[in-house]
Design a protein around this motif. Sequence first.
Motif, PDB file in Angstrom:
ATOM      1  N   GLU A   1       0.824  -1.210   0.000  1.00 18.77           N
ATOM      2  CA  GLU A   1       0.000   0.000   0.000  1.00 18.77           C
ATOM      3  C   GLU A   1       0.861   1.264   0.000  1.00 18.77           C
ATOM      4  OE1 GLU A   1      -2.877  -0.520   3.138  1.00 18.77           O
ATOM      5  OE2 GLU A   1      -3.988  -2.033   1.968  1.00 18.77           O
ATOM      6  N   ASP A   2       2.039   1.200   0.619  1.00 16.67           N
ATOM      7  CA  ASP A   2       2.964   2.335   0.556  1.00 16.67           C
ATOM      8  C   ASP A   2       3.489   2.501  -0.877  1.00 16.67           C
ATOM      9  OD1 ASP A   2       4.803   4.368   1.807  1.00 16.67           O
ATOM     10  OD2 ASP A   2       6.309   2.964   1.031  1.00 16.67           O
ATOM     11  N   LEU A   3       3.864   1.383  -1.508  1.00 12.27           N
ATOM     12  CA  LEU A   3       4.359   1.427  -2.885  1.00 12.27           C
ATOM     13  C   LEU A   3       3.257   1.877  -3.835  1.00 12.27           C
ATOM     14  CD1 LEU A   3       6.725   0.880  -4.803  1.00 12.27           C
ATOM     15  CD2 LEU A   3       5.943  -1.491  -4.973  1.00 12.27           C
ATOM     16  N   GLU A   4       2.035   1.396  -3.610  1.00  6.08           N
ATOM     17  CA  GLU A   4       0.897   1.787  -4.443  1.00  6.08           C
ATOM     18  C   GLU A   4       0.700   3.308  -4.416  1.00  6.08           C
ATOM     19  OE1 GLU A   4      -3.747   0.395  -4.933  1.00  6.08           O
ATOM     20  OE2 GLU A   4      -2.937   0.611  -2.920  1.00  6.08           O
ATOM     21  N   THR A   5       0.781   3.889  -3.224  1.00  9.66           N
ATOM     22  CA  THR A   5       0.621   5.345  -3.080  1.00  9.66           C
ATOM     23  C   THR A   5       1.698   6.087  -3.853  1.00  9.66           C
ATOM     24  OG1 THR A   5      -0.366   5.083  -0.882  1.00  9.66           O
ATOM     25  CG2 THR A   5       0.540   7.249  -1.424  1.00  9.66           C
ATOM     26  N   LYS A   6       2.946   5.620  -3.732  1.00  4.83           N
ATOM     27  CA  LYS A   6       4.065   6.301  -4.400  1.00  4.83           C
ATOM     28  C   LYS A   6       3.974   6.171  -5.925  1.00  4.83           C
ATOM     29  CE  LYS A   6       7.538   6.262  -0.737  1.00  4.83           C
ATOM     30  NZ  LYS A   6       6.696   5.906   0.400  1.00  4.83           N
ATOM     31  N   LEU A   7       3.582   4.993  -6.409  1.00  8.96           N
ATOM     32  CA  LEU A   7       3.480   4.810  -7.859  1.00  8.96           C
ATOM     33  C   LEU A   7       2.332   5.632  -8.440  1.00  8.96           C
ATOM     34  CD1 LEU A   7       4.244   1.018  -8.477  1.00  8.96           C
ATOM     35  CD2 LEU A   7       5.801   2.976  -8.453  1.00  8.96           C
ATOM     36  N   LYS A   8       1.250   5.777  -7.691  1.00  7.47           N
ATOM     37  CA  LYS A   8       0.121   6.563  -8.198  1.00  7.47           C
ATOM     38  C   LYS A   8       0.441   8.057  -8.207  1.00  7.47           C
ATOM     39  CE  LYS A   8      -3.599   3.268  -7.570  1.00  7.47           C
ATOM     40  NZ  LYS A   8      -4.901   2.931  -6.971  1.00  7.47           N
TER      41      LYS A   8
END
Length: 307
Positions: free
Chosen positions: A111-118
């Motif tokens: 979820e941290d990576l998802e936020t950064k990629l978005k």
Amino acid sequence: MNNFKSIRMAEIYDEIFKEENEVKCNEKKEKRTDEESRKRIYRKKFNSLLNIFCCNKICYKDKGDYVVAPQDAYIIKHIIKYASIETSFIGKWFNGHLSKFNSKDIVEFYEDLETKLKELIKEQKTDIVHVNEWLGAINTIIDYSTSKQIMGITKLLEDFRILSLPLNHHIEVGQIISTDCDGNKDIVLEPNEIPCNADDDSKYFYSAKHYMDALYSKVEKYNKEIEEKSYETVKNLTEMKVAFDASGTADDYLDNDIKEIASPYVLRDYNIQRYLLEKPEIKKKLEKELEIKNISNYYNIIPRENK
């Protein structure tokens, strides 16, 4: 052949090193002078990325240099940048420590990576389709969806523990006990308790144990079903591969001129190989039933160094 300008990985390494030095300046620390050693680490992490994402390395080579699709460049840059930090989740993942992650670690990481990629979409550095493809691949590799559901089920079970306190007792309904004049006790009648299962009507449950017995029975039933369906899935897919003499993995039969990450079919093969490695008894059973020597030859993804 797709006509687009590939991005050389060397350019991405330059940008990462430059950004690392900008952080040093902002923190009023000395600039890094170990440029070549840092870039060796970046190259090593990119190789790990290709292995982890089950990518065919040949597809990423152009005149001896590694290149990537422009829509993937910033995503790859972000992953390599944080993979180079040994203490980060990505760093631990790339160092082979995923097996040590619990469900909570996996959910927090994803979820941290998802936020950064978005955020890269908002900055117009890539598009939602490419981000979703990468997130889908990561989800498959680290088992995010299952980990998220396990956390949800764990919370429900913790809630159950509190909610069921009034029903958590050991009062035996129907049990008759006699007591003599000296205070000695003996069981006169012991009821035959039948364990509750998932098919029972819960309105007749009167203790927390009854509910847990039924829940346990339900999970056992689902485990049995998924074991059978997984077996049939691998069997049917392998039969098709044998019929077409398609040894190797899905990417051996896919055109990847655009140099993107592995397709969902490759990641499917990756998970099947993980399954076969974890369940050697099932592997032997499939080989015997299908009359083949080594079923792993049809899902040969781990390791990928020779690809």
